[in-house]
Motif scaffolding. Structure first.
Motif, mmCIF file in Angstrom:
data_model
loop_
_atom_site.group_PDB
_atom_site.id
_atom_site.type_symbol
_atom_site.label_atom_id
_atom_site.label_comp_id
_atom_site.label_asym_id
_atom_site.label_seq_id
_atom_site.Cartn_x
_atom_site.Cartn_y
_atom_site.Cartn_z
ATOM 1 N N LEU A 179 -3.800 3.416 11.127
ATOM 2 C CA LEU A 179 -4.481 2.194 11.565
ATOM 3 C C LEU A 179 -4.315 1.069 10.550
ATOM 4 O O LEU A 179 -4.222 -0.105 10.910
ATOM 5 N N ASN A 180 -4.293 1.435 9.272
ATOM 6 C CA ASN A 180 -4.213 0.418 8.220
ATOM 7 C C ASN A 180 -2.794 0.194 7.707
ATOM 8 O O ASN A 180 -2.570 -0.687 6.873
ATOM 9 N N HIS A 235 0.865 -1.182 0.000
ATOM 10 C CA HIS A 235 0.000 0.000 0.000
ATOM 11 C C HIS A 235 0.901 1.232 0.000
ATOM 12 O O HIS A 235 1.896 1.305 0.724
ATOM 13 N N ASN A 264 -4.446 0.818 -4.768
ATOM 14 C CA ASN A 264 -3.895 0.546 -3.448
ATOM 15 C C ASN A 264 -3.017 1.688 -2.936
ATOM 16 O O ASN A 264 -1.846 1.491 -2.589
ATOM 17 N N TYR A 283 1.349 5.220 0.624
ATOM 18 C CA TYR A 283 0.862 6.427 1.283
ATOM 19 C C TYR A 283 1.724 7.602 0.818
ATOM 20 O O TYR A 283 2.959 7.516 0.849
ATOM 21 N N THR A 292 -3.053 5.889 -0.842
ATOM 22 C CA THR A 292 -3.757 6.848 0.004
ATOM 23 C C THR A 292 -2.981 8.155 0.041
ATOM 24 O O THR A 292 -1.750 8.137 0.135
ATOM 25 N N TYR A 342 -5.045 7.209 9.367
ATOM 26 C CA TYR A 342 -4.475 6.455 8.259
ATOM 27 C C TYR A 342 -3.479 5.405 8.740
ATOM 28 O O TYR A 342 -3.273 4.381 8.080
ATOM 29 N N ALA A 357 0.741 -1.217 7.349
ATOM 30 C CA ALA A 357 1.280 -2.522 7.723
ATOM 31 C C ALA A 357 2.746 -2.620 7.329
ATOM 32 O O ALA A 357 3.268 -1.793 6.568
ATOM 33 N N ASP A 404 4.538 -1.628 3.795
ATOM 34 C CA ASP A 404 3.892 -0.536 3.069
ATOM 35 C C ASP A 404 4.898 0.581 2.824
ATOM 36 O O ASP A 404 5.939 0.658 3.484
#
Length: 290
Positions: A181-182, A139, A165, A141, A167, A179, A184, A187
């Motif tokens: 929280l997700n 993911h 995928n 970011y 943000t 943000y 991992a 990422d």
């Protein structure tokens, strides 16, 4: 400084392979808390790095300085430059700016920034950063601050076309903790942070790193504190005859990254582009002349 286009950090990185073991130990100690680490007495720097006083003197000379006082004077100048606000930046240029039209002076400054940025950037590190950004299993970011959020938005808009995928996070917003929280392990966070570095951005980077994320940092020649956490740091020259710093060189690197990332998986990118064009046609977003 002996070369106004290089920071002491630049010089240290350039000469690192030529240092003795003790000098390298000293250099890494300086970089650990740069530039504040070199502002104290010579003996204190030697003690903190666990090296001898002559080692400090030798390394300073290898960096092009006659002695430790000259080295410290440049460090203080760098620290002052990092802390400058818009008015102070403008006053500096107003007194020192060369004659000629602002278009020419500004363009010359930007071209000089680009030259120096390209001279010091590591192509291998840049390619590694692009590979991380292109990896769709991770993911992505993208984080910007009060000014740099425009750069983050620009990169995010293009990445939306190239890959899923991802943000967009604004570190200045009080919602950024949500943000995390997700986030991992593995990422990727692409972070923009330039001088007058933002506390929120550093805190976000610390927490993302603690969760096992990989960090790619776009910053200036003095380097945001985030660089101590980043896997890859891309530094850009930003000084121009203005009350504000220039983002021209950073945009160049961002657009180069966009080009590389789209090419790493062109077939998939092409399919997404075609699908997006079909959506544009259905929404009549763009005017058609044919």
């Amino acid at each position: 400084m002996t070369d106004a286009n290089q920071t002491i950090s630049d010089r240290i990185h350039k000469e690192l392979d030529t240092f003795t073991r003790a000098e390298r130990q000293l250099a890494l100690s300086i970089l650990e808390n740069y530039p504040a680490s070199g502002l104290g007495p010579l003996t204190a720097l030697a003690r903190s790095a666990d090296v001898s006083v002559p080692t400090v003197a030798r390394m300073v000379q290898k960096l092009g300085y006659k002695g430790y006082p000259d080295f410290q004077a440049d460090l203080r100048d760098e620290l002052s430059a990092i802390a400058k606000g818009p008015i102070a930046k403008h006053e500096t240029w107003a007194g020192a700016a060369p004659s000629g039209h602002i278009l020419n002076r500004f363009t010359e400054a930007v071209i000089d920034n680009i030259r120096n940025t390209m001279a010091h950037i590591d192509p291998v590190a840049f390619d590694e950063a692009c590979a991380l950004v292109a990896d769709q299993k991770r993911h992505l970011y993208i984080v910007g601050g009060r000014i740099t959020h425009t750069l983050a938005e620009y990169l995010f808009m293009h990445m939306q076309v190239i890959r899923p995928n991802l943000t967009h996070v604004q570190s200045t917003s009080n919602t950024w903790p949500h943000y995390l929280l997700n986030a991992a392990e593995g990422d990727v966070f692409v972070i923009f942070d330039v001088r007058r570095y933002e506390n929120n951005t550093l805190k976000l980077a610390e927490m993302a790193r603690a969760r096992g994320a990989r960090l790619v940092l776009f910053t200036d020649q003095w380097r945001s504190p985030v660089h101590r956490l980043a896997d890859i740091t891309l530094t850009c020259r930003i000084i121009v005859p203005s009350a504000w710093d220039s983002v021209a060189t950073t945009v160049l690197l961002v657009e180069s990254m966009i080009s590389q990332v789209q090419n790493l998986d062109w077939d998939n990118t092409k399919d997404r582009m075609q699908e997006l064009e079909e959506i544009f046609d259905k929404t009549r977003l763009f005017r058609k002349f044919t």
